[in-house]
Design a protein around this motif. Sequence first.
Motif, PDB file in Angstrom:
ATOM      1  N   GLY A   1      22.169   3.141  23.385  1.00 19.44           N
ATOM      2  CA  GLY A   1      22.654   3.935  24.512  1.00 19.44           C
ATOM      3  C   GLY A   1      22.758   5.424  24.245  1.00 19.44           C
ATOM      4  O   GLY A   1      21.895   6.039  23.608  1.00 19.44           O
ATOM      5  N   ILE A   2      23.840   6.012  24.720  1.00 19.03           N
ATOM      6  CA  ILE A   2      24.047   7.450  24.599  1.00 19.03           C
ATOM      7  C   ILE A   2      24.145   7.860  23.131  1.00 19.03           C
ATOM      8  O   ILE A   2      23.605   8.889  22.721  1.00 19.03           O
ATOM      9  N   GLY A   3      24.841   7.065  22.325  1.00 19.13           N
ATOM     10  CA  GLY A   3      24.994   7.382  20.913  1.00 19.13           C
ATOM     11  C   GLY A   3      23.668   7.438  20.189  1.00 19.13           C
ATOM     12  O   GLY A   3      23.434   8.324  19.356  1.00 19.13           O
ATOM     13  N   LYS A   4      22.786   6.506  20.496  1.00 26.04           N
ATOM     14  CA  LYS A   4      21.455   6.491  19.877  1.00 26.04           C
ATOM     15  C   LYS A   4      20.638   7.691  20.314  1.00 26.04           C
ATOM     16  O   LYS A   4      19.964   8.340  19.503  1.00 26.04           O
ATOM     17  N   ALA A   5      20.707   8.011  21.609  1.00 24.27           N
ATOM     18  CA  ALA A   5      19.940   9.144  22.134  1.00 24.27           C
ATOM     19  C   ALA A   5      20.416  10.467  21.544  1.00 24.27           C
ATOM     20  O   ALA A   5      19.598  11.304  21.138  1.00 24.27           O
ATOM     21  N   ILE A   6      21.732  10.667  21.467  1.00 25.63           N
ATOM     22  CA  ILE A   6      22.242  11.928  20.935  1.00 25.63           C
ATOM     23  C   ILE A   6      21.981  12.010  19.436  1.00 25.63           C
ATOM     24  O   ILE A   6      21.669  13.086  18.900  1.00 25.63           O
ATOM     25  N   SER A   7      22.037  10.876  18.716  1.00 20.94           N
ATOM     26  CA  SER A   7      21.728  10.889  17.284  1.00 20.94           C
ATOM     27  C   SER A   7      20.294  11.341  17.048  1.00 20.94           C
ATOM     28  O   SER A   7      20.021  12.158  16.150  1.00 20.94           O
ATOM     29  N   HIS A   8      19.371  10.828  17.858  1.00 22.50           N
ATOM     30  CA  HIS A   8      17.958  11.192  17.723  1.00 22.50           C
ATOM     31  C   HIS A   8      17.755  12.693  17.956  1.00 22.50           C
ATOM     32  O   HIS A   8      17.061  13.368  17.178  1.00 22.50           O
ATOM     33  N   GLN A   9      18.383  13.216  19.011  1.00 21.03           N
ATOM     34  CA  GLN A   9      18.189  14.638  19.318  1.00 21.03           C
ATOM     35  C   GLN A   9      18.871  15.538  18.287  1.00 21.03           C
ATOM     36  O   GLN A   9      18.358  16.611  17.959  1.00 21.03           O
ATOM     37  N   LEU A  10      20.012  15.097  17.764  1.00 21.03           N
ATOM     38  CA  LEU A  10      20.681  15.894  16.739  1.00 21.03           C
ATOM     39  C   LEU A  10      19.844  15.956  15.461  1.00 21.03           C
ATOM     40  O   LEU A  10      19.792  16.990  14.788  1.00 21.03           O
ATOM     41  N   LYS A  11      19.181  14.861  15.121  1.00 20.68           N
ATOM     42  CA  LYS A  11      18.289  14.873  13.958  1.00 20.68           C
ATOM     43  C   LYS A  11      17.150  15.864  14.163  1.00 20.68           C
ATOM     44  O   LYS A  11      16.761  16.588  13.239  1.00 20.68           O
ATOM     45  N   ASN A  12      16.647  15.902  15.402  1.00 18.32           N
ATOM     46  CA  ASN A  12      15.600  16.879  15.715  1.00 18.32           C
ATOM     47  C   ASN A  12      16.115  18.315  15.638  1.00 18.32           C
ATOM     48  O   ASN A  12      15.330  19.248  15.416  1.00 18.32           O
ATOM     49  N   GLU A  13      17.415  18.476  15.818  1.00 18.89           N
ATOM     50  CA  GLU A  13      18.034  19.805  15.726  1.00 18.89           C
ATOM     51  C   GLU A  13      18.367  20.173  14.278  1.00 18.89           C
ATOM     52  O   GLU A  13      18.901  21.252  14.020  1.00 18.89           O
ATOM     53  N   GLY A  14      18.098  19.260  13.353  1.00 22.25           N
ATOM     54  CA  GLY A  14      18.333  19.553  11.942  1.00 22.25           C
ATOM     55  C   GLY A  14      19.650  19.048  11.392  1.00 22.25           C
ATOM     56  O   GLY A  14      20.006  19.359  10.246  1.00 22.25           O
ATOM     57  N   TYR A  15      20.380  18.260  12.160  1.00 15.96           N
ATOM     58  CA  TYR A  15      21.655  17.717  11.693  1.00 15.96           C
ATOM     59  C   TYR A  15      21.432  16.528  10.756  1.00 15.96           C
ATOM     60  O   TYR A  15      20.495  15.739  10.936  1.00 15.96           O
ATOM     61  N   ASP A  16      22.312  16.398   9.807  1.00 19.34           N
ATOM     62  CA  ASP A  16      22.445  15.165   9.027  1.00 19.34           C
ATOM     63  C   ASP A  16      23.391  14.277   9.826  1.00 19.34           C
ATOM     64  O   ASP A  16      24.594  14.530   9.883  1.00 19.34           O
ATOM     65  N   VAL A  17      22.855  13.259  10.475  1.00 19.47           N
ATOM     66  CA  VAL A  17      23.643  12.426  11.383  1.00 19.47           C
ATOM     67  C   VAL A  17      24.148  11.187  10.652  1.00 19.47           C
ATOM     68  O   VAL A  17      23.356  10.387  10.129  1.00 19.47           O
ATOM     69  N   LEU A  18      25.457  11.032  10.619  1.00 21.17           N
ATOM     70  CA  LEU A  18      26.090   9.853  10.046  1.00 21.17           C
ATOM     71  C   LEU A  18      26.595   8.997  11.204  1.00 21.17           C
ATOM     72  O   LEU A  18      27.610   9.305  11.822  1.00 21.17           O
ATOM     73  N   GLY A  19      25.838   7.969  11.518  1.00 23.48           N
ATOM     74  CA  GLY A  19      26.184   7.123  12.649  1.00 23.48           C
ATOM     75  C   GLY A  19      27.105   5.991  12.236  1.00 23.48           C
ATOM     76  O   GLY A  19      26.910   5.358  11.200  1.00 23.48           O
ATOM     77  N   LEU A  20      28.124   5.746  13.040  1.00 25.81           N
ATOM     78  CA  LEU A  20      29.020   4.615  12.820  1.00 25.81           C
ATOM     79  C   LEU A  20      28.721   3.563  13.873  1.00 25.81           C
ATOM     80  O   LEU A  20      28.710   3.853  15.077  1.00 25.81           O
ATOM     81  N   SER A  21      28.502   2.339  13.428  1.00 28.30           N
ATOM     82  CA  SER A  21      28.127   1.282  14.363  1.00 28.30           C
ATOM     83  C   SER A  21      28.421  -0.074  13.757  1.00 28.30           C
ATOM     84  O   SER A  21      28.446  -0.226  12.528  1.00 28.30           O
ATOM     85  N   ARG A  22      28.622  -1.064  14.625  1.00 26.04           N
ATOM     86  CA  ARG A  22      28.802  -2.435  14.150  1.00 26.04           C
ATOM     87  C   ARG A  22      27.474  -3.177  14.040  1.00 26.04           C
ATOM     88  O   ARG A  22      27.444  -4.357  13.711  1.00 26.04           O
ATOM     89  N   ARG A  23      26.370  -2.483  14.365  1.00 32.33           N
ATOM     90  CA  ARG A  23      25.051  -3.091  14.198  1.00 32.33           C
ATOM     91  C   ARG A  23      24.024  -1.971  13.993  1.00 32.33           C
ATOM     92  O   ARG A  23      24.301  -0.812  14.257  1.00 32.33           O
TER      93      ARG A  23
END
Length: 226
Positions: free
Chosen positions: A12-34
């Motif tokens: 959902g939204i979390g996956k979409a924003i994680s993808h775009q943040l990576k494209n922006e150069g962020y080191d994305v640490l995602g928290l998820s149960r799966r």
Amino acid sequence: MKTAIVTGASSGIGKAISHQLKNEGYDVLGLSRRGPEIFCDITDTKALEHHITKILKTHEIHLLVNCAGLGIFRPHEELSLQKIETLIDTNLKAPILLANLCLRSLKKTQGHIINVASIEATKHSKFSALYSATKAGLRSFSLCLFEELRNAKVRVTNINPDLTQTPFFDTLAFEPTKQKETVIDPDDLATQIVEIIHAPYVVTDITIQPQKFAIIKKPQPSKKHK
């Protein structure tokens, strides 16, 4: 490299924003149960504290995005106490705890907290008492926290999306239509969030809606008479 923590990062939204943040150069640490992200049940306070404490030993946090959320839309008396607690813990308690745990680091980096609430935080709907209460609470928390942190140059943004095409509706009795004008694409919402991050001013509260409103009611299994 800037570091972002994103909850609900596997879909959902979390996956979409994680993808775009990576494209922006962020080191994305995602928290998820799966998924491939850091496995963490954000409703488990001890586990949440353990993971964030571990992250903070090696990272300064520049961005915290609270996307994880659950929805239940039923008569309040039909809800089990366990479901009530799970919804409150996911939608309201976890973002509050994460802000608390990350705030010292966010002050150092003059970072940004983004809380994804809901259109239901701004209105009153039938069978939405519990869900709306959690999202209205998150919205109020966000707006008050901004007033607390503005002189520390920490940004706080609350976002109220309307119907968005995500797995959120998988367990609900209704869902958005497939018509483009009636539903928000999570990638478009993520683009809006990135624009807010880069804005020279602070967007404290924003509601995003599709042009038209329409939903599909899912067929319900017939009740057998005993």
